[in-house]
Design a protein around this motif. Structure first.
Motif, PDB file in Angstrom:
ATOM      1  N   LEU A   1       0.825  -1.205   0.000  1.00 43.20           N
ATOM      2  CA  LEU A   1       0.000   0.000   0.000  1.00 43.20           C
ATOM      3  C   LEU A   1       0.863   1.260   0.000  1.00 43.20           C
ATOM      4  O   LEU A   1       0.575   2.219  -0.718  1.00 43.20           O
ATOM      5  N   VAL A   2       1.922   1.249   0.792  1.00 45.92           N
ATOM      6  CA  VAL A   2       2.826   2.400   0.823  1.00 45.92           C
ATOM      7  C   VAL A   2       3.509   2.567  -0.527  1.00 45.92           C
ATOM      8  O   VAL A   2       3.633   3.687  -1.048  1.00 45.92           O
ATOM      9  N   HIS A   3       3.944   1.458  -1.122  1.00 46.78           N
ATOM     10  CA  HIS A   3       4.604   1.518  -2.434  1.00 46.78           C
ATOM     11  C   HIS A   3       3.678   2.124  -3.483  1.00 46.78           C
ATOM     12  O   HIS A   3       4.101   3.009  -4.260  1.00 46.78           O
ATOM     13  N   GLN A   4       2.427   1.684  -3.519  1.00 44.37           N
ATOM     14  CA  GLN A   4       1.481   2.218  -4.492  1.00 44.37           C
ATOM     15  C   GLN A   4       1.240   3.714  -4.289  1.00 44.37           C
ATOM     16  O   GLN A   4       1.184   4.485  -5.250  1.00 44.37           O
ATOM     17  N   ALA A   5       1.091   4.103  -3.030  1.00 39.59           N
ATOM     18  CA  ALA A   5       0.824   5.511  -2.739  1.00 39.59           C
ATOM     19  C   ALA A   5       2.025   6.386  -3.115  1.00 39.59           C
ATOM     20  O   ALA A   5       1.865   7.458  -3.711  1.00 39.59           O
ATOM     21  N   GLN A   6       3.216   5.944  -2.785  1.00 39.60           N
ATOM     22  CA  GLN A   6       4.412   6.713  -3.128  1.00 39.60           C
ATOM     23  C   GLN A   6       4.585   6.831  -4.639  1.00 39.60           C
ATOM     24  O   GLN A   6       4.953   7.894  -5.151  1.00 39.60           O
ATOM     25  N   ALA A   7       4.289   5.764  -5.355  1.00 38.72           N
ATOM     26  CA  ALA A   7       4.468   5.762  -6.808  1.00 38.72           C
ATOM     27  C   ALA A   7       3.562   6.778  -7.485  1.00 38.72           C
ATOM     28  O   ALA A   7       3.908   7.339  -8.527  1.00 38.72           O
ATOM     29  N   ALA A   8       2.401   7.029  -6.897  1.00 39.26           N
ATOM     30  CA  ALA A   8       1.457   7.982  -7.486  1.00 39.26           C
ATOM     31  C   ALA A   8       1.902   9.430  -7.296  1.00 39.26           C
ATOM     32  O   ALA A   8       1.462  10.308  -8.031  1.00 39.26           O
ATOM     33  N   GLN A   9       2.745   9.683  -6.319  1.00 42.98           N
ATOM     34  CA  GLN A   9       3.211  11.028  -5.993  1.00 42.98           C
ATOM     35  C   GLN A   9       2.045  12.023  -5.844  1.00 42.98           C
ATOM     36  O   GLN A   9       2.028  13.082  -6.478  1.00 42.98           O
ATOM     37  N   PRO A  10       1.079  11.694  -4.990  1.00 45.14           N
ATOM     38  CA  PRO A  10      -0.093  12.563  -4.843  1.00 45.14           C
ATOM     39  C   PRO A  10       0.173  13.697  -3.865  1.00 45.14           C
ATOM     40  O   PRO A  10       1.136  13.662  -3.089  1.00 45.14           O
TER      41      PRO A  10
END
Length: 225
Positions: A85-94
């Motif tokens: 979940l952290v990886h996905q959120a970081q990848a989005a750079q929101p």
């Protein structure tokens, strides 16, 4: 919100277990996830803001107009671990990560928020407040429901109060909720999505009560999640 499919309160399916994949003291290491996606916040104060959404499964509130009934039960939704979940959120750079549901406070959110904050991410919560507050957030959007009212202690933590209006009786409910939040809390009325009557009620009320604002589900106008 989509059209009201039943009269009165809907009845959620078996919501299953609130915390999935626990490790010591009941702290989750994974959560049942309906979906994650990168979009913009469609409603409320932060409308139009770059956001990564984490939609948790599980809800026992049962709003009749709910447009995410797929989230009511945890059983169809596989758990995803904190690292992913952290990886996905970081990848989005929101600009922000929005934790929503379902009713996310059915889960212990502290491990999730700690992991995301350690990655330097800003966190927003969307909740009915029907369960005890857990986790640490930069912004809390409280959307109380008459069917299952908020826990009393959550009102003090609400940065915005967002009340869905389906009929005129809901306006009195909204005022009763507004009386319990801090003066600094932004107060929003949101029409039921497909109801012209609801939209007119909200428009007329806000014109007569300047303490309130209108919240629209702009993501539906845009045709995005």
């Amino acid at each position: 919100m989509t059209s009201m499919e039943t009269v009165g309160r809907a009845h959620p399916a078996n919501v299953g277990t609130a915390n999935v994949g626990t490790a010591g003291h009941g702290h989750p290491t994974a959560y049942p996830i309906v979906e994650t996606f990168h979009s913009v916040q469609g409603e409320g104060v932060w409308t139009g803001t770059n956001a990564f959404f984490i939609r948790l499964a599980g809800c026992d509130v049962g709003c009749p107009w709910c447009d995410t009934k797929i989230s009511w039960s945890t059983k169809p939704h596989a758990p995803i671990n904190l690292g992913e979940l952290v990886h996905q959120a970081q990848a989005a750079q929101p600009f922000m990560v929005v934790i929503t549901g379902g009713e996310p406070l059915m889960h212990n959110l502290l491990p999730l928020t700690q992991s995301l904050q350690q990655a330097g991410l800003r966190l927003h919560l969307e909740t009915s407040g029907a369960h005890p507050l857990s986790g640490d957030f930069d912004w809390i959007s409280l959307s109380p429901k008459r069917f299952k009212p908020p826990q009393p202690e959550i009102y003090a933590h609400a940065h915005e109060l967002k009340v869905v209006i389906a009929n005129s009786d809901d306006l009195g409910w909204a005022e009763a909720q507004a009386a319990q939040v801090p003066e600094t809390t932004v107060k929003l009325l949101q029409p039921e999505w497909t109801s012209d009557h609801s939209q007119q009620l909200v428009l007329d009320y806000v014109k007569q009560h300047p303490a309130w604002r209108i919240s629209l589900q702009t993501h539906k106008f845009l045709g995005v999640r």
